[in-house]
Design a protein around this motif. Structure first.
Motif, PDB file in Angstrom:
ATOM      1  N   ASP A  47       0.830  -1.214   0.000  1.00 48.88           N
ATOM      2  CA  ASP A  47       0.000   0.000   0.000  1.00 48.88           C
ATOM      3  C   ASP A  47       0.860   1.257   0.000  1.00 48.88           C
ATOM      4  O   ASP A  47       0.502   2.257  -0.607  1.00 48.88           O
ATOM      5  CB  ASP A  47      -0.931   0.007   1.216  1.00 48.88           C
ATOM      6  CG  ASP A  47      -1.961  -1.110   1.164  1.00 48.88           C
ATOM      7  OD1 ASP A  47      -2.223  -1.640   0.063  1.00 48.88           O
ATOM      8  OD2 ASP A  47      -2.489  -1.460   2.236  1.00 48.88           O
ATOM      9  N   PHE A  48       2.007   1.203   0.668  1.00 51.37           N
ATOM     10  CA  PHE A  48       2.902   2.357   0.742  1.00 51.37           C
ATOM     11  C   PHE A  48       3.741   2.511  -0.525  1.00 51.37           C
ATOM     12  O   PHE A  48       3.858   3.602  -1.074  1.00 51.37           O
ATOM     13  CB  PHE A  48       3.824   2.213   1.963  1.00 51.37           C
ATOM     14  CG  PHE A  48       4.895   3.255   2.041  1.00 51.37           C
ATOM     15  CD1 PHE A  48       4.594   4.556   2.390  1.00 51.37           C
ATOM     16  CD2 PHE A  48       6.210   2.931   1.749  1.00 51.37           C
ATOM     17  CE1 PHE A  48       5.580   5.521   2.461  1.00 51.37           C
ATOM     18  CE2 PHE A  48       7.206   3.885   1.816  1.00 51.37           C
ATOM     19  CZ  PHE A  48       6.897   5.186   2.176  1.00 51.37           C
ATOM     20  N   ALA A  49       4.333   1.409  -1.007  1.00 49.05           N
ATOM     21  CA  ALA A  49       5.312   1.496  -2.094  1.00 49.05           C
ATOM     22  C   ALA A  49       4.766   1.073  -3.454  1.00 49.05           C
ATOM     23  O   ALA A  49       5.451   1.231  -4.459  1.00 49.05           O
ATOM     24  CB  ALA A  49       6.532   0.649  -1.756  1.00 49.05           C
ATOM     25  N   GLY A  50       3.600   0.541  -3.524  1.00 56.21           N
ATOM     26  CA  GLY A  50       3.021   0.138  -4.802  1.00 56.21           C
ATOM     27  C   GLY A  50       3.849  -0.924  -5.503  1.00 56.21           C
ATOM     28  O   GLY A  50       4.214  -1.938  -4.913  1.00 56.21           O
ATOM     29  N   ALA A  51       4.177  -0.667  -6.766  1.00 56.98           N
ATOM     30  CA  ALA A  51       4.908  -1.641  -7.572  1.00 56.98           C
ATOM     31  C   ALA A  51       6.318  -1.897  -7.047  1.00 56.98           C
ATOM     32  O   ALA A  51       6.887  -2.947  -7.318  1.00 56.98           O
ATOM     33  CB  ALA A  51       4.981  -1.182  -9.023  1.00 56.98           C
ATOM     34  N   GLY A  52       6.880  -0.988  -6.280  1.00 55.59           N
ATOM     35  CA  GLY A  52       8.198  -1.199  -5.709  1.00 55.59           C
ATOM     36  C   GLY A  52       8.235  -2.387  -4.772  1.00 55.59           C
ATOM     37  O   GLY A  52       9.271  -3.014  -4.589  1.00 55.59           O
ATOM     38  N   ALA A  53       7.097  -2.708  -4.168  1.00 44.90           N
ATOM     39  CA  ALA A  53       7.010  -3.870  -3.287  1.00 44.90           C
ATOM     40  C   ALA A  53       6.253  -5.023  -3.930  1.00 44.90           C
ATOM     41  O   ALA A  53       6.468  -6.174  -3.573  1.00 44.90           O
ATOM     42  CB  ALA A  53       6.329  -3.482  -1.980  1.00 44.90           C
ATOM     43  N   ALA A  54       5.376  -4.744  -4.876  1.00 47.56           N
ATOM     44  CA  ALA A  54       4.552  -5.796  -5.467  1.00 47.56           C
ATOM     45  C   ALA A  54       5.247  -6.561  -6.581  1.00 47.56           C
ATOM     46  O   ALA A  54       4.956  -7.725  -6.804  1.00 47.56           O
ATOM     47  CB  ALA A  54       3.244  -5.199  -5.998  1.00 47.56           C
ATOM     48  N   VAL A  55       6.175  -5.918  -7.271  1.00 49.85           N
ATOM     49  CA  VAL A  55       6.802  -6.546  -8.427  1.00 49.85           C
ATOM     50  C   VAL A  55       7.901  -7.553  -8.072  1.00 49.85           C
ATOM     51  O   VAL A  55       7.984  -8.600  -8.702  1.00 49.85           O
ATOM     52  CB  VAL A  55       7.330  -5.469  -9.407  1.00 49.85           C
ATOM     53  CG1 VAL A  55       8.178  -6.073 -10.503  1.00 49.85           C
ATOM     54  CG2 VAL A  55       6.157  -4.710 -10.010  1.00 49.85           C
ATOM     55  N   PRO A  56       8.752  -7.306  -7.068  1.00 48.82           N
ATOM     56  CA  PRO A  56       9.795  -8.302  -6.770  1.00 48.82           C
ATOM     57  C   PRO A  56       9.202  -9.645  -6.336  1.00 48.82           C
ATOM     58  O   PRO A  56       7.998  -9.769  -6.101  1.00 48.82           O
ATOM     59  CB  PRO A  56      10.575  -7.662  -5.617  1.00 48.82           C
ATOM     60  CG  PRO A  56      10.307  -6.219  -5.709  1.00 48.82           C
ATOM     61  CD  PRO A  56       8.915  -6.103  -6.260  1.00 48.82           C
ATOM     62  N   LEU A  57      10.049 -10.637  -6.208  1.00 44.53           N
ATOM     63  CA  LEU A  57       9.588 -11.977  -5.852  1.00 44.53           C
ATOM     64  C   LEU A  57       8.893 -12.028  -4.497  1.00 44.53           C
ATOM     65  O   LEU A  57       8.063 -12.905  -4.271  1.00 44.53           O
ATOM     66  CB  LEU A  57      10.749 -12.967  -5.867  1.00 44.53           C
ATOM     67  CG  LEU A  57      11.201 -13.379  -7.269  1.00 44.53           C
ATOM     68  CD1 LEU A  57      12.447 -14.232  -7.193  1.00 44.53           C
ATOM     69  CD2 LEU A  57      10.103 -14.113  -7.994  1.00 44.53           C
ATOM     70  N   LEU A  58       9.207 -11.109  -3.615  1.00 41.11           N
ATOM     71  CA  LEU A  58       8.468 -11.034  -2.356  1.00 41.11           C
ATOM     72  C   LEU A  58       6.985 -10.788  -2.628  1.00 41.11           C
ATOM     73  O   LEU A  58       6.118 -11.363  -1.977  1.00 41.11           O
ATOM     74  CB  LEU A  58       9.024  -9.911  -1.480  1.00 41.11           C
ATOM     75  CG  LEU A  58      10.408 -10.122  -0.886  1.00 41.11           C
ATOM     76  CD1 LEU A  58      10.931  -8.821  -0.304  1.00 41.11           C
ATOM     77  CD2 LEU A  58      10.379 -11.195   0.152  1.00 41.11           C
ATOM     78  N   GLY A  59       6.694  -9.931  -3.590  1.00 33.48           N
ATOM     79  CA  GLY A  59       5.316  -9.651  -3.969  1.00 33.48           C
ATOM     80  C   GLY A  59       4.636 -10.854  -4.582  1.00 33.48           C
ATOM     81  O   GLY A  59       3.435 -11.073  -4.392  1.00 33.48           O
ATOM     82  N   PHE A  60       5.393 -11.670  -5.323  1.00 34.07           N
ATOM     83  CA  PHE A  60       4.831 -12.894  -5.893  1.00 34.07           C
ATOM     84  C   PHE A  60       4.421 -13.848  -4.774  1.00 34.07           C
ATOM     85  O   PHE A  60       3.343 -14.449  -4.820  1.00 34.07           O
ATOM     86  CB  PHE A  60       5.839 -13.549  -6.828  1.00 34.07           C
ATOM     87  CG  PHE A  60       5.357 -14.820  -7.464  1.00 34.07           C
ATOM     88  CD1 PHE A  60       4.341 -14.801  -8.391  1.00 34.07           C
ATOM     89  CD2 PHE A  60       5.935 -16.026  -7.129  1.00 34.07           C
ATOM     90  CE1 PHE A  60       3.895 -15.971  -8.978  1.00 34.07           C
ATOM     91  CE2 PHE A  60       5.509 -17.194  -7.706  1.00 34.07           C
ATOM     92  CZ  PHE A  60       4.475 -17.169  -8.639  1.00 34.07           C
ATOM     93  N   GLY A  61       5.260 -13.979  -3.763  1.00 29.60           N
ATOM     94  CA  GLY A  61       4.913 -14.827  -2.627  1.00 29.60           C
ATOM     95  C   GLY A  61       3.681 -14.319  -1.900  1.00 29.60           C
ATOM     96  O   GLY A  61       2.821 -15.099  -1.485  1.00 29.60           O
ATOM     97  N   ASN A  62       3.579 -13.003  -1.754  1.00 25.84           N
ATOM     98  CA  ASN A  62       2.403 -12.418  -1.117  1.00 25.84           C
ATOM     99  C   ASN A  62       1.143 -12.677  -1.944  1.00 25.84           C
ATOM    100  O   ASN A  62       0.091 -12.978  -1.393  1.00 25.84           O
ATOM    101  CB  ASN A  62       2.622 -10.917  -0.906  1.00 25.84           C
ATOM    102  CG  ASN A  62       1.480 -10.277  -0.177  1.00 25.84           C
ATOM    103  OD1 ASN A  62       1.106 -10.707   0.891  1.00 25.84           O
ATOM    104  ND2 ASN A  62       0.929  -9.231  -0.770  1.00 25.84           N
ATOM    105  N   THR A  63       1.253 -12.583  -3.251  1.00 24.94           N
ATOM    106  CA  THR A  63       0.106 -12.858  -4.119  1.00 24.94           C
ATOM    107  C   THR A  63      -0.318 -14.320  -4.004  1.00 24.94           C
ATOM    108  O   THR A  63      -1.515 -14.621  -3.964  1.00 24.94           O
ATOM    109  CB  THR A  63       0.440 -12.516  -5.585  1.00 24.94           C
ATOM    110  OG1 THR A  63       0.808 -11.147  -5.653  1.00 24.94           O
ATOM    111  CG2 THR A  63      -0.736 -12.777  -6.497  1.00 24.94           C
TER     112      THR A  63
END
Length: 118
Positions: free
Chosen positions: A53-69
């Motif tokens: 929510d704070f960083a948008g794509a900066g946090a959603a695009v890396p592999l950490l974001g894939f794990g969260n998805t």
């Protein structure tokens, strides 16, 4: 400000991963698995979504974001389908992204001919 936050958070994640690769003997494949699992765990305990929510794509695009998805899809499928959601949730949540990666990489292979290094 959204672009700035995405840039510095994504850069920080990438920098930390690069330090991990440089300072340990972990192979890149294991680091990738570690990132996906870490993203799932951070999503499960509720830490990763505020970062997105704070960083948008900066946090959603890396592999950490894939794990969260994967975690979000798994949780949603378990809530709606029960135990069978354990097997379908992650695939449903990430199907579009994985499919796009496969399709576009296949199309790119038609236009670019890789050469083996000797």
């Amino acid at each position: 400000m959204d672009y700035f936050n995405a840039f510095w958070v994504g850069g920080l994640i990438c920098s930390l991963v690069q330090i991990l690769l440089d300072k340990t003997k972990l192979m890149p494949g294991r680091v990738m698995v570690l990132l996906v699992c870490t993203g799932s765990i951070l999503g499960a305990i509720g830490i990763y979504q505020p970062l997105i929510d704070f960083a948008g794509a900066g946090a959603a695009v890396p592999l950490l974001g894939f794990g969260n998805t994967l975690w979000k899809g798994l949780k949603e499928a378990i809530d709606t389908d029960g135990v069978i959601g354990l097997f379908t949730g992650g695939f449903t949540a990430c199907a579009a992204g994985v499919s796009a990666a496969l399709i576009f990489s296949y199309l790119a292979s038609w236009f670019f001919k890789p050469k083996m290094k000797e």
